[in-house]
Structure formats: C-alpha cells, structure tokens
Design an enzyme around this catalytic site. Structure first.
Site: not given
Length: 342
Positions: A253, A300
C-alpha cells in the site's frame, strides 16, 4: 435432474459492476449452480439499497459469494439477511466489506487471499531480478543510444549473484516471495516484528532490524499490511540508509512509504523504485513518478489480473464446496487476525 431433497445452500453473488463477468467462466457458473441453489446470473451490486429481486434473494441467502466492490455488510444489511451464515470472498482482503457486525453475528468468512498472493509474488520476483540486472536503465539507455556500446563497463557491478534482498513483512505475499527467491543465489533478510529467529530460519531467511535491512539490501521489497502503525514504515531514515543504486519495491500500500522523503532520493538518481501502489493511488497527474527514468510505475496490477482472476474463483468455489458439504473452511478469516493483516 432436480434434487429429491435439495439441501444445497442458497447463495447470492455480491460484487461490483462488471466483476462477475471477468471472475467467472462458464465452468465456474456450472460448478456454482451444482453446489448451491441460486440464480448464478443474478449479481447484487448494492445490498444497502437492493432491487426487489436482490432483496428477495438476500432474505433467503445462507452464503454470499463476494469479490471486489462488494457492499459493506453493516448491521442494517445483515438484518435483511436473517439466514446468512457465511461469506466466501473470491479476492484478497475482506476489510472493505466485512464489519464488526459480521463477527458479532458469528458469520464464517473465508477469502481467496492465497490465490491473489501468487501473482503479486511473481510480479515482485520479476521486479527483484530486473532490478539486479538494471533492466530499466539499460533499456532506457539503449533506446537513446541506438548503437553498440560497452555495456559490460556501464553495467559493471550489476547482476543477481549474492545480492542481498530485504523483505519487509512476512505476510502471505512476503512468505510467497521468499519461497520464489529460494532457487536463486541471493541472500534474503526479513523484517517482521511478529516473527522470531526460529521461524525466520524455517523460512530460510535471516531476521533483521528494519534499519539494518535497509542499509544492507540492494533491493527492499515492502509486504507489510496497511495499519496505523505501519504508516510511513519506510521513512526518511530508512531511505537514507539504503545504498546508492538500491531499489525500493512497493506492491503493498502506498501509505507504507513516505513518498515526500522518497521523491528527493529518486529525483537525485540515488535510488530506484518499482511502485505498483502509491498514496494517493493513482498519483496526481502532476506527480514526478510518471516521468522519472529510474521509476517503474504501474497501475496497481501486481495482483490478480485477466485470467488470474479465475484462480481466485477456483479457490473460492473450493471453499464454497466445503461449506455446502458441512466442512470447515480451509482458509478461514478470523476477526482478531485482521488487525495484523492486509
């Protein structure tokens, strides 16, 4: 042939728009229909304000088959699902939609986090090996030169023999990365405050402090969960400790890395980075990450993508079969463990 006494559980698919079409093949639909009593083509996109058809299915559902974009299962949503006993999540983290109300109701939860960990680990392995070979640099230089060159001289000191790789977090993905690194001639350090030396030895790595790991590693790869205490886990001190030419990989993250401290290290060229996640995610259009030649920025995509979604569906259906036949989940999610997981 219809079941004489049909004891199959009633199930409802609940996920974001467009997800089911990518997640489930005809093979999956067939298996889902064999395991449960459900309309496999009915997908609930909003359980908080359901259509009449979804509301009726939710009232009868004993198990929810969820994926990305599922509605948070708050107390009001659960009140509309009085028969619900389990949630099978065909993706990784359940933190988005599993609430305290689920645990209070005693609802059993499982996820396909194991299936989703594999492509992230594979992406990380590729990034580690490419970093050691300085692939980004040589490709960029080759594009600019368009001619023969003394690459042995320019890339002197590169390579993947006896490099030290630092893994931050023995998460499911972190452990999978460690496993994938075993065939290579690499030394692996691990930082994880919940792992002792004996367990680290069992993983085939050497336990390290975070500062020692950053100072000793050619590549630092982040696999810790996003928690209040892990915000900016990789901060200015850790980045400054990394050797010149080292690479930071973040597939966890964005908040785990202090990007304000990272940016000067990248713009100076002292460090390199592979960033599949950022904070915010995606970065602002003006972010230098898009243009820096020593940064590989990806949107991502390290996790399950394309046909890799079918692996998550397979694992979730295996768990659904266990539920349908009265067996416990092979990979259950426990509420008390969520405080230390992604």
């Amino acid at each position: 042939m219809p079941h004489a006494t049909d004891n199959r559980p009633r199930a409802l698919l609940a996920m974001g728009p467009g997800i089911a079409g990518r997640l489930l093949t005809e093979r999956h639909h067939t298996r889902l229909a064999a395991l449960t009593r459900t309309d496999t083509r009915l997908v609930a996109h909003d359980l908080a304000e359901p259509t009449p058809e979804v509301a009726a299915a939710l009232a009868e559902a004993e198990v929810l088959f969820t994926c990305w974009g599922a509605t948070p299962l708050t107390a009001p949503v659960l009140a509309a699902a009085p028969r619900l006993r389990a949630v099978v999540h065909a993706a990784g983290s359940v933190k988005h939609h599993i609430t305290d109300a689920c645990w209070e109701r005693g609802i059993a939860v499982t996820s396909a986090a194991g299936a989703n960990a594999l492509p992230v680990a594979e992406f990380t392995l590729a990034a580690i090996l490419f970093a050691g070979k300085r692939v980004l640099h040589s490709a960029d230089r080759y594009r600019a030169l368009r001619a023969d060159h003394d690459w042995l001289a320019e890339l002197d000191g590169s390579g993947n023999y006896r490099r030290t790789i630092g893994i931050v977090g023995a998460s499911r993905i972190g452990r999978r990365v460690i496993e994938l690194l075993r065939p290579f001639d690499l030394d692996v350090l691990l930082y994880d405050p919940y792992v002792d030396a004996e367990r680290a030895a069992g993983l085939g790595v050497r336990l390290s402090t975070l500062d020692e790991l950053c100072a000793s590693s050619s590549v630092v790869s982040v696999h810790a969960p996003q928690l209040p205490e892990t915000r900016h886990l990789i901060g200015a001190a850790q980045l400054a400790a990394m050797p010149a030419g080292a690479t930071l990989i973040n597939t966890a993250r964005g908040s785990l890395v202090d990007e304000d401290a990272l940016l000067p290290e990248l713009t100076s060229g002292r460090l390199h980075a592979v960033l599949d996640v950022t904070h915010p995610d995606p970065p602002r259009a003006s972010s230098p990450f898009y243009d820096l030649p020593n940064v590989l920025l990806t949107p991502h995509v390290a996790g399950s993508l394309g046909n890799e979604l079918h692996r998550m569906a397979d694992q979730a259906l295996d768990e659904l079969e266990r539920f349908a036949t009265g067996r416990p989940f092979a990979d259950p999610v426990h509420g008390d463990a969520l405080s230390r997981s992604a």
